[in-house]
Scaffold this active site. Structure first.
Site, PDB file in Angstrom:
ATOM      1  CB  THR A   1       3.226   8.225  -6.488  1.00 18.79           C
ATOM      2  OG1 THR A   1       3.556   8.435  -5.113  1.00 18.79           O
ATOM      3  CG2 THR A   1       1.709   8.132  -6.627  1.00 18.79           C
ATOM      4  CG  ASN A   2       4.890   4.332  -2.862  1.00 15.91           C
ATOM      5  OD1 ASN A   2       4.474   4.662  -1.761  1.00 15.91           O
ATOM      6  ND2 ASN A   2       6.136   4.614  -3.264  1.00 15.91           N
ATOM      7  CG  HIS A   3      -1.642   3.079  -2.438  1.00 18.63           C
ATOM      8  ND1 HIS A   3      -2.423   4.186  -2.649  1.00 18.63           N
ATOM      9  CD2 HIS A   3      -2.009   2.178  -3.361  1.00 18.63           C
ATOM     10  CE1 HIS A   3      -3.242   3.955  -3.657  1.00 18.63           C
ATOM     11  NE2 HIS A   3      -2.999   2.734  -4.119  1.00 18.63           N
ATOM     12  CB  SER A   4       4.227   5.373   1.360  1.00 17.27           C
ATOM     13  OG  SER A   4       4.657   5.944   2.571  1.00 17.27           O
TER      14      SER A   4
END
Ligand code: CTP
Ligand code: CA
Length: 228
Positions: free
Chosen positions: A33-36
């Site tokens: 996933t990512n840090h959005s």
């Protein structure tokens, strides 16, 4: 008093927003996933609702409260987000893509948890590219016939204006918003670059909700000229 009685900017519009990261599973326990944070997209959904629109918010995995009066659809993967978004896009009049969609997903998902085999060998991950949700919607008949105004977001680490202009043209959309970095993920403030066919304009650093309201006004102002 005047503002109270004035018709709302987006009355009669159906606004569709994607927000947050996506989660691409590797096995039943793990994924990429990512840090959005989703904050910008949620602020936009709220601002659109306040401006009188009917709002659908397709959200990746984030822990944020649903803005009042907004219909929320929770998804995990980019493939799920594509499905939920293309469905809602069939009746939307404005689409704002703020989601940080994973560009790639693991080529294979294991049904069971991937185990260490004791040899110290590490797994090799293979990826496939995810569909571009914004591009898919922007190429749809509804967007091409100007019933659906599409807005993209771009986070760049360098040459923002140049990359943003190129990205707007590549996606074939009337408006692209560049996030003025370096790191806006998770913060409550942001600054934005608006790129349209006429050129580039900056919205100075402000709280995300303020910027979201300004962006709604910018979109509303562009609709009449764009539709003719
Ligand atoms: N986007 C999308 N689906 C994807 C990738 C991106 O809908 N699979 C949307 C984002 O929500 C954003 C816009 O496209 O509105 C730009 O995303 P960005 O990641 O900046 O651009 P990409 O086209 O993915 O190119 P790159 O990451 O290589 O810069
Ligand atoms: Ca990307």
């Amino acid at each position: 008093i005047t503002a109270f009685f004035a018709p709302k900017l987006l009355a009669g519009q159906k606004v569709l927003v994607t927000a947050g990261p996506t989660f691409e599973a590797l096995d039943p326990i793990r994924g990429i996933t990512n840090h959005s944070s989703g904050k910008m997209g949620f602020a936009i959904a709220r601002a659109a609702r306040e401006a009188g629109a009917e709002v659908t918010l397709v959200a990746g995995p984030v822990h944020l409260p649903t803005p009042r009066g907004v219909t929320r659809v929770d998804v995990l993967s980019a493939q799920d987000m594509l499905e939920a978004t293309t469905r809602a896009a069939q009746s939307a009049s404005i689409f704002v893509a703020t989601a940080a969609v994973a560009d790639w997903r693991p080529a294979a998902q294991s049904d069971q948890k991937i185990k260490k085999d004791g040899s110290g060998k590490t797994p090799v991950l293979d990826f496939v590219e995810n569909a571009d949700i914004l591009l898919t919607v922007a190429k749809s008949e509804r967007a091409q016939s100007k019933k659906l105004f599409c807005v993209g977001f771009a986070a760049e680490s360098e040459n923002l204006a140049e990359h943003a202009k190129a990205k707007r043209e590549r996606k074939g959309i009337p408006l692209l918003v560049g996030n003025i970095g370096p790191l806006t993920f998770g913060q409550d403030d942001n600054a934005m670059l608006l790129v349209d066919a006429k050129g580039v304009r900056e919205l100075p650093r402000a709280p995300k909700l303020t910027l979201a309201r300004e962006l709604m006004a910018e979109i509303a102002a562009r609709l009449p000229d764009w539709r003719v």
